[in-house]
Design a protein around this motif. Structure first.
Motif, mmCIF file in Angstrom:
data_model
loop_
_atom_site.group_PDB
_atom_site.id
_atom_site.type_symbol
_atom_site.label_atom_id
_atom_site.label_comp_id
_atom_site.label_asym_id
_atom_site.label_seq_id
_atom_site.Cartn_x
_atom_site.Cartn_y
_atom_site.Cartn_z
ATOM 1 N N GLY A 254 27.065 98.507 43.841
ATOM 2 C CA GLY A 254 26.157 97.602 44.553
ATOM 3 C C GLY A 254 25.685 96.463 43.678
ATOM 4 O O GLY A 254 25.597 95.318 44.126
ATOM 5 N N PHE A 255 25.385 96.761 42.395
ATOM 6 C CA PHE A 255 24.935 95.706 41.480
ATOM 7 C C PHE A 255 26.052 94.704 41.205
ATOM 8 O O PHE A 255 25.832 93.489 41.228
ATOM 9 N N VAL A 256 27.281 95.202 40.969
ATOM 10 C CA VAL A 256 28.410 94.306 40.721
ATOM 11 C C VAL A 256 28.671 93.439 41.946
ATOM 12 O O VAL A 256 28.982 92.249 41.836
ATOM 13 N N SER A 257 28.523 94.001 43.146
ATOM 14 C CA SER A 257 28.760 93.239 44.377
ATOM 15 C C SER A 257 27.711 92.153 44.579
ATOM 16 O O SER A 257 27.953 91.187 45.305
ATOM 17 N N SER A 258 26.539 92.311 43.936
ATOM 18 C CA SER A 258 25.481 91.306 44.109
ATOM 19 C C SER A 258 25.665 90.107 43.185
ATOM 20 O O SER A 258 25.013 89.080 43.372
ATOM 21 N N LEU A 259 26.529 90.226 42.180
ATOM 22 C CA LEU A 259 26.756 89.110 41.267
ATOM 23 C C LEU A 259 27.570 88.018 41.947
ATOM 24 O O LEU A 259 28.350 88.291 42.864
ATOM 25 N N ALA A 260 27.389 86.783 41.477
ATOM 26 C CA ALA A 260 28.054 85.627 42.112
ATOM 27 C C ALA A 260 29.502 85.525 41.637
ATOM 28 O O ALA A 260 29.918 84.521 41.053
ATOM 29 N N GLY A 262 32.102 87.058 43.830
ATOM 30 C CA GLY A 262 32.957 87.202 45.005
ATOM 31 C C GLY A 262 33.586 88.578 45.141
ATOM 32 O O GLY A 262 34.414 88.785 46.025
ATOM 33 N N TYR A 263 33.221 89.541 44.264
ATOM 34 C CA TYR A 263 33.754 90.897 44.361
ATOM 35 C C TYR A 263 32.878 91.717 45.303
ATOM 36 O O TYR A 263 31.650 91.636 45.255
ATOM 37 N N ASN A 264 33.514 92.526 46.122
ATOM 38 C CA ASN A 264 32.788 93.442 46.999
ATOM 39 C C ASN A 264 33.330 94.848 46.774
ATOM 40 O O ASN A 264 34.431 95.179 47.201
ATOM 41 N N GLU A 265 32.550 95.652 46.084
ATOM 42 C CA GLU A 265 32.954 97.025 45.800
ATOM 43 C C GLU A 265 32.252 98.029 46.697
ATOM 44 O O GLU A 265 32.358 99.229 46.483
ATOM 45 N N VAL A 266 31.514 97.538 47.694
ATOM 46 C CA VAL A 266 30.839 98.414 48.653
ATOM 47 C C VAL A 266 31.670 98.433 49.926
ATOM 48 O O VAL A 266 31.772 97.422 50.623
ATOM 49 N N GLU A 267 32.257 99.564 50.238
ATOM 50 C CA GLU A 267 33.164 99.648 51.386
ATOM 51 C C GLU A 267 32.419 100.047 52.652
ATOM 52 O O GLU A 267 32.777 100.996 53.346
ATOM 53 N N ILE A 268 31.352 99.322 52.933
ATOM 54 C CA ILE A 268 30.578 99.538 54.163
ATOM 55 C C ILE A 268 30.550 98.201 54.882
ATOM 56 O O ILE A 268 29.916 97.247 54.418
ATOM 57 N N GLN A 269 31.250 98.103 55.991
ATOM 58 C CA GLN A 269 31.391 96.825 56.686
ATOM 59 C C GLN A 269 30.960 96.948 58.130
ATOM 60 O O GLN A 269 31.045 98.022 58.739
ATOM 61 N N ARG A 270 30.504 95.840 58.666
ATOM 62 C CA ARG A 270 30.058 95.776 60.066
ATOM 63 C C ARG A 270 30.783 94.615 60.718
ATOM 64 O O ARG A 270 30.757 93.490 60.206
ATOM 65 N N GLY A 271 31.462 94.885 61.837
ATOM 66 C CA GLY A 271 32.136 93.818 62.561
ATOM 67 C C GLY A 271 31.141 92.902 63.257
ATOM 68 O O GLY A 271 30.234 93.370 63.945
ATOM 69 N N MET A 272 31.310 91.593 63.073
ATOM 70 C CA MET A 272 30.396 90.608 63.645
ATOM 71 C C MET A 272 31.202 89.440 64.190
ATOM 72 O O MET A 272 32.251 89.087 63.636
ATOM 73 N N THR A 273 30.708 88.836 65.243
ATOM 74 C CA THR A 273 31.325 87.614 65.763
ATOM 75 C C THR A 273 30.744 86.396 65.030
ATOM 76 O O THR A 273 29.824 86.518 64.228
#
Length: 546
Positions: A254-260, A262-273
């Motif tokens: 979560g901390f690494v994903s918050s850095l600027a 562009g990496y996303n290591e949190v595999e929790i996604q929500r589909g949005m329009t």
């Protein structure tokens, strides 16, 4: 108001975009095109933006890894070959500790990474606004990944087929149980309706599908402060039918994903329009807080932050105070006037006051109050002229134009002055200013009566008509402007009070006052001095000179 505002909170907004490529040579031109698109779109939103170079990105990462801003960022590209250090060595904190399941430590600070579980079918843009207004050190990160349109439509159609299959199974159960097969579970009906609407949005309403990961990383110097901040953010999320969930055993990801980066290591996604994702655009308000000798202008209605502006640096320095009777227009102007007087000592202030509201304040400031009224000892000579100005236009021509319009106002009538009358007036103006224009020592400042007498000397009958109209204001009972100037027009604060004038004199007084203001602004401009002009009761002034 400053105590109630959020001016102590500094918000920084960054957009990091990435794309797959074989190498940097292939990625660079594509990234530059994306950068141009992003910058252009932000500009259309009215949001200024700038690209970060390598050193600026390192400074940003250093700030994220050193909460509290205690450690200064010291970096130079020349130091890398000399010291053998890498860029990570310049931005890394003293220590990381990710041993706990729900907390982590960065140096002396405690931290916690959470994700936003979006349960609501409809969201409000107030959600993000309220989170960003918190007086806490936090990083809100949104990872948005586009989904191919054909793949998204295919996926939604598959879901609709699954829901249809579930409907058939429920109807079979109903037939076997002996009740109406049209009675379906409420959740199934809701899912079916939402899926159909989503398919319609994707196919016919130019909507795209996105996968959103929304993370919040809180940082605080103490564990108790951290828990309080997380509780506050969780309360805001709950108010908008969402939930803030801690990333158990994923604090490092979560901390690494918050850095600027562009990496996303949190595999929790929500589909949005597209419409749903646009709710999280973080540009809700435009703050106006300028550095330097800026003045207070109230509070932003949306962000409740203090507005501090230097009108000289804005696109247009002009302004209007609008409001109903008694709403504080004059008070706001007086407050700004006082701030200018105290903050910018070199600027001059001129006030045209039809109702006499500003005179007490100007007297307290040691300024010059000029009361223009019958019987008043204060006088302004409309024939005063500044011949030593290095201007594009001749001061004599400008004065002749002013006196032409003054005579037209005095003569009145539907057609105003005739061409012959204008010619005669122009001739007389040049005659009475001839000695002053030649720079003779014997030259004196003329009065309105000198123009009247010069008109009487002319052979044309039109000259006598204009002179007769001027007689009332020269030798008649309204000879208020037929006196030498006996007030200090060069004072730093000048207030011209027009309260005691009748309707006949008010038009002429406003015309002469406007000429004085224009002349004073020109003189100050050539001296490098700014002039603040206040016209109170603007509607009355406009009606008088219309």
């Amino acid at each position: 108001q400053i105590a109630r505002s959020n001016n102590g909170i500094e918000r920084s907004k960054y957009i990091t975009f990435g794309l797959p490529a074989e190498g940097i040579a292939e990625a660079r031109p594509r990234l530059e095109r994306v950068e141009a698109d992003v910058t252009g779109n932000l500009k259309r939103l009215g949001v200024p933006s700038e690209a970060l170079d390598g050193q600026a990105r390192l400074a940003l990462l250093h700030g994220q890894m050193h909460p509290g801003n205690r450690e200064p960022f010291r970096f130079s590209w020349q130091d890398i070959p000399k010291t053998g250090l890498g860029t990570k060595d310049y931005i890394a904190p003293d220590s990381f500790d990710f041993r706990q399941s729900r907390l982590f430590r960065v140096g002396q600070y405690w931290g916690a990474a959470s994700y936003l579980q979006i349960l609501a079918s409809e969201l409000s843009d107030k959600l993000l606004a309220e989170i960003l207004e918190l007086d806490a050190e936090l990083t809100v990160t949104m990872h948005v990944q586009t989904v191919d349109q054909l793949k998204a439509i295919k996926t939604v159609k598959g879901k609709i087929s699954d829901i249809g299959k579930m409907k058939v199974e429920e109807q079979r159960k109903a037939v076997r149980a002996g009740y109406d097969p049209d009675i379906l579970p409420p959740d199934l009906i809701t899912f079916s309706k939402d899926a159909a609407e989503l398919l319609a949005d994707l196919q016919s309403r130019n909507e795209r599908m996105f996968l959103l990961t929304f993370t919040v990383v809180n940082l605080a110097p103490t564990r108790q402060r951290l828990e309080n901040d997380i509780f506050t953010v969780g309360g805001i999320a709950q108010k908008y039918n969402c939930a803030l969930k801690r990333l158990d055993w994923q604090q490092e990801q979560g901390f690494v994903s918050s850095l600027a980066l562009g990496y996303n290591e949190v595999e929790i996604q929500r589909g949005m329009t597209t419409s749903s994702t646009a709710i999280f655009i973080p540009f809700m308000t435009r703050e106006l807080r300028m550095a330097g000798p800026s003045l207070y202008y109230g509070m932003n209605a949306l962000s409740h932050n203090v507005i501090m502006a230097d009108r000289k640096k804005l696109k247009s320095a002009n302004g209007l105070y609008l409001g109903s009777t008694g709403s504080g227009k004059s008070f706001a102007a007086k407050r700004e006037l006082l701030n200018v007087f105290l903050t910018i000592p070199q600027d001059r202030i001129i006030i045209v006051d039809p109702m006499g509201e500003y005179a007490p304040l100007v007297r307290r400031l040691g300024g010059q109050v000029i009361e223009i009224a019958p019987g008043s000892p204060s006088h302004i000579n409309p024939m005063d002229i500044q011949l030593d100005l290095d201007d594009d236009e001749s001061p004599l021509s400008m004065k002749a134009d002013f006196l032409l319009s003054l005579c037209e106002l005095v003569v009145g009538g539907k057609d105003g002055l005739q061409p012959i009358e204008k010619t005669v007036i122009d001739r007389c103006v040049r005659l009475i200013y001839r000695d002053a224009a030649l720079g003779l020592d014997t030259a004196k400042v003329p009065l309105l009566q000198d123009l009247y007498e010069e008109l009487l000397k002319q052979p044309e009958p039109e000259a006598r008509r204009v002179a007769t109209a001027l007689e009332l204001y020269c030798t008649g009972s309204l000879n208020l402007f037929n006196h030498p100037t006996n007030v200090d027009l060069t004072a730093r604060v000048v207030c011209i009070v027009l309260k005691g004038l009748g309707e006949n004199l008010r038009k002429i007084a406003m015309h002469i006052t406007n000429d004085f203001v224009t002349s004073a602004v020109n003189v100050n401009f050539h001296s490098g001095i700014s002039t603040w002009c206040y016209f109170d009761e603007f509607h009355r002034a406009r009606r008088s000179v219309a």
